[in-house]
Design an enzyme around this catalytic site. Structure first.
Site, PDB file in Angstrom:
ATOM      1  N   MET A  29      21.507  24.563  -9.305  1.00 19.26           N
ATOM      2  CA  MET A  29      23.344  24.289  -9.653  1.00 19.26           C
ATOM      3  C   MET A  29      23.837  25.206  -8.836  1.00 19.26           C
ATOM      4  O   MET A  29      25.266  25.966  -8.929  1.00 19.26           O
ATOM      5  CB  MET A  29      23.851  23.533 -10.754  1.00 19.26           C
ATOM      6  CG  MET A  29      23.345  22.525 -11.322  1.00 19.26           C
ATOM      7  SD  MET A  29      24.947  22.266 -12.414  1.00 19.26           S
ATOM      8  CE  MET A  29      24.839  23.138 -14.015  1.00 19.26           C
ATOM      9  N   ALA A  31      24.753  29.591  -7.199  1.00 20.43           N
ATOM     10  CA  ALA A  31      24.809  30.485  -8.124  1.00 20.43           C
ATOM     11  C   ALA A  31      23.767  31.454  -8.475  1.00 20.43           C
ATOM     12  O   ALA A  31      23.156  31.757  -9.683  1.00 20.43           O
ATOM     13  CB  ALA A  31      25.903  30.287  -9.549  1.00 20.43           C
ATOM     14  N   HIS A  33      20.083  34.026  -9.860  1.00 23.40           N
ATOM     15  CA  HIS A  33      19.747  34.619 -10.019  1.00 23.40           C
ATOM     16  C   HIS A  33      18.407  34.304  -9.888  1.00 23.40           C
ATOM     17  O   HIS A  33      17.260  33.838  -9.569  1.00 23.40           O
ATOM     18  CB  HIS A  33      20.296  34.799 -10.961  1.00 23.40           C
ATOM     19  CG  HIS A  33      20.429  34.111 -12.076  1.00 23.40           C
ATOM     20  ND1 HIS A  33      19.173  33.873 -12.595  1.00 23.40           N
ATOM     21  CD2 HIS A  33      21.445  33.153 -12.389  1.00 23.40           C
ATOM     22  CE1 HIS A  33      19.269  32.843 -13.391  1.00 23.40           C
ATOM     23  NE2 HIS A  33      20.485  32.197 -13.573  1.00 23.40           N
ATOM     24  N   GLY A  35      16.381  34.403 -12.218  1.00 28.89           N
ATOM     25  CA  GLY A  35      15.632  33.507 -13.123  1.00 28.89           C
ATOM     26  C   GLY A  35      15.295  32.192 -12.374  1.00 28.89           C
ATOM     27  O   GLY A  35      14.422  31.787 -11.749  1.00 28.89           O
ATOM     28  N   HIS A  36      16.112  31.984 -11.330  1.00 32.73           N
ATOM     29  CA  HIS A  36      15.872  30.822 -10.282  1.00 32.73           C
ATOM     30  C   HIS A  36      14.968  31.117  -9.638  1.00 32.73           C
ATOM     31  O   HIS A  36      13.772  30.672  -9.459  1.00 32.73           O
ATOM     32  CB  HIS A  36      16.818  30.211  -9.332  1.00 32.73           C
ATOM     33  CG  HIS A  36      18.383  30.148 -10.006  1.00 32.73           C
ATOM     34  ND1 HIS A  36      19.532  30.978 -10.362  1.00 32.73           N
ATOM     35  CD2 HIS A  36      18.785  29.195 -11.137  1.00 32.73           C
ATOM     36  CE1 HIS A  36      20.521  30.253 -11.570  1.00 32.73           C
ATOM     37  NE2 HIS A  36      19.823  28.989 -11.637  1.00 32.73           N
ATOM     38  N   GLY A 147      13.157  25.509 -16.234  1.00 32.81           N
ATOM     39  CA  GLY A 147      13.180  27.333 -16.863  1.00 32.81           C
ATOM     40  C   GLY A 147      13.603  26.979 -18.694  1.00 32.81           C
ATOM     41  O   GLY A 147      14.096  26.104 -19.530  1.00 32.81           O
ATOM     42  N   SER A 185      22.215  34.241 -16.103  1.00 37.20           N
ATOM     43  CA  SER A 185      22.897  32.879 -16.413  1.00 37.20           C
ATOM     44  C   SER A 185      23.804  32.959 -14.958  1.00 37.20           C
ATOM     45  O   SER A 185      24.326  33.585 -15.066  1.00 37.20           O
ATOM     46  CB  SER A 185      23.841  32.300 -17.683  1.00 37.20           C
ATOM     47  OG  SER A 185      24.298  31.671 -17.220  1.00 37.20           O
TER      48      SER A 185
HETATM   49  P1  AMP Z   1      21.059  25.881 -13.367  1.00 39.30           P
HETATM   50  O1  AMP Z   1      21.009  26.270 -11.827  1.00 39.30           O
HETATM   51  O2  AMP Z   1      21.208  27.222 -14.230  1.00 39.30           O
HETATM   52  O3  AMP Z   1      20.970  24.206 -13.456  1.00 39.30           O
HETATM   53  O4  AMP Z   1      19.099  25.827 -13.467  1.00 39.30           O
HETATM   54  C1  AMP Z   1      18.350  25.726 -12.923  1.00 39.30           C
HETATM   55  C2  AMP Z   1      16.921  25.966 -13.470  1.00 39.30           C
HETATM   56  O5  AMP Z   1      16.803  27.129 -12.814  1.00 39.30           O
HETATM   57  C3  AMP Z   1      16.912  25.351 -15.039  1.00 39.30           C
HETATM   58  O6  AMP Z   1      15.349  24.617 -15.409  1.00 39.30           O
HETATM   59  C4  AMP Z   1      16.688  26.471 -15.583  1.00 39.30           C
HETATM   60  O7  AMP Z   1      16.334  26.572 -17.018  1.00 39.30           O
HETATM   61  C5  AMP Z   1      16.169  27.433 -14.892  1.00 39.30           C
HETATM   62  N1  AMP Z   1      17.161  29.032 -15.238  1.00 39.30           N
HETATM   63  C6  AMP Z   1      18.168  29.322 -15.473  1.00 39.30           C
HETATM   64  N2  AMP Z   1      18.199  30.666 -15.935  1.00 39.30           N
HETATM   65  C7  AMP Z   1      17.113  31.177 -15.782  1.00 39.30           C
HETATM   66  C8  AMP Z   1      16.530  32.556 -16.645  1.00 39.30           C
HETATM   67  N3  AMP Z   1      17.153  33.115 -16.712  1.00 39.30           N
HETATM   68  N4  AMP Z   1      15.401  32.264 -16.955  1.00 39.30           N
HETATM   69  C9  AMP Z   1      14.123  31.291 -16.373  1.00 39.30           C
HETATM   70  N5  AMP Z   1      14.883  29.924 -16.157  1.00 39.30           N
HETATM   71  C10 AMP Z   1      16.233  30.125 -15.643  1.00 39.30           C
END
Ligand code: AMP
Length: 279
Positions: A29, A31, A33, A35-36, A147, A185
């Site tokens: 989604m 933003a 970081h 992690g992504h 993740g 996050s």
């Molecule tokens: P989001 O943009 O928050 O929907 O996350 C996109 C993907 O990145 C999802 O599969 C999340 O689980 C993963 N994700 C978000 N934060 C982290 C993190 N800190 N470590 C690993 N994966 C992450």
């Protein structure tokens, strides 16, 4: 790196790839970081090309303010992705995905959807299932990377893939953390300075809960965590649960053949943070 906002354009590009080209897909989604980016790197190591989607999916938000305030940093996201091995970015609008009908389908995830996040975020997993299945249809990945930060989401998507017989392999990736332990996050940038400084308390509590689970039963550990948060000046505990990793049902009596995980959701003011730890 190519960027497409239209379904037809990204599909044409993908269809033009040499047959046998393996596609790794990372839905996000935005933003973004580290992690992504760790998901993107893993996808690149295991596939010929990597597709990342950036789409703030309206149907998975149960709270209009959370959707409105969800951070949007598309220029920064694209420059971060350029620094990785990402090949294609898909950045559709809600209209492109949903036309005039911004609504979820209804899914049966065999009860996984009624636990934890499902109890507190009505309709959330129907929204997740709807967008992930749609994106899989468009991108047709061989492998998709998610993740463990959103562990329940991974189990839900695995269930969807199994029940609908989708031709994609789901790969779970470890949680990326800040140096002080806070799970990365997109929402962290909305924390006040004071909240941010105190936020490692969440992971610290999870690690202590893990240690407590060595000698105590689940109920005692839940009580201990609830007590830790009781008088916290900045954080309100929404839930803490110790659950079976596969059924996501709360554990009653420990069974050494099962895998357990502790899950937590905490409000820092209006900002909701989640985390989990394998026990
Ligand atoms: P989001 O943009 O928050 O929907 O996350 C996109 C993907 O990145 C999802 O599969 C999340 O689980 C993963 N994700 C978000 N934060 C982290 C993190 N800190 N470590 C690993 N994966 C992450």
């Amino acid at each position: 790196m190519l960027v497409f906002a239209k379904i037809i354009s990204v599909q044409q590009k993908i269809e033009s790839l040499k047959s046998g080209t393996s596609i790794g897909f990372v839905p996000t989604m935005g933003a973004l970081h580290e992690g992504h980016l760790s998901l993107v790197e893993k996808a690149k190591n295991e596939n010929d090309i990597v597709v990342v989607s950036i789409f703030v999916n309206p149907t998975q938000f149960d709270n209009a303010d959370d959707l409105k305030n969800y951070p949007k940093t598309i220029d920064k996201d694209l420059s971060l992705l350029k620094s990785t091995n990402c090949d294609i970015v898909f950045t559709p609008t809600p209209e492109e995905i949903y036309a005039n009908n911004i609504q979820s389908q209804s899914f049966d995830f065999d009860g996984l959807e009624f636990q934890m996040e499902g109890k507190f975020r009505e309709g959330h997993f129907n929204g997740v299932g709807t967008i992930v299945e749609r994106l899989f249809e468009i991108v047709k990945p061989n492998k998709a990377y998610f993740g463990e930060k959103d562990f329940q989401q991974i189990q839900i998507i695995r269930k969807m893939v199994e029940k609908r017989n989708l031709p994609v392999k789901i790969i779970a990736c470890p949680i990326h953390r800040e140096k002080d332990g806070l799970a990365m996050s997109s929402r962290n940038i909305r924390l006040t300075k004071e909240q941010r400084v105190s936020a490692p308390f969440i992971y610290k509590t999870l690690k202590q809960a893990k240690a407590e689970f060595g000698t105590k039963n689940a109920l005692e550990v839940v009580k201990w965590v609830e007590n830790e948060f009781k008088n916290h000046p900045l954080f309100n505990l929404e839930y803490f649960e110790i659950a079976d990793e596969y059924t996501l049902l709360p554990v009653e009596t420990k069974n050494s053949t099962k895998k357990y995980r502790a899950f937590i959701a905490v409000f820092a003011g209006k900002i909701r943070l989640i985390d989990n730890i394998s026990l």
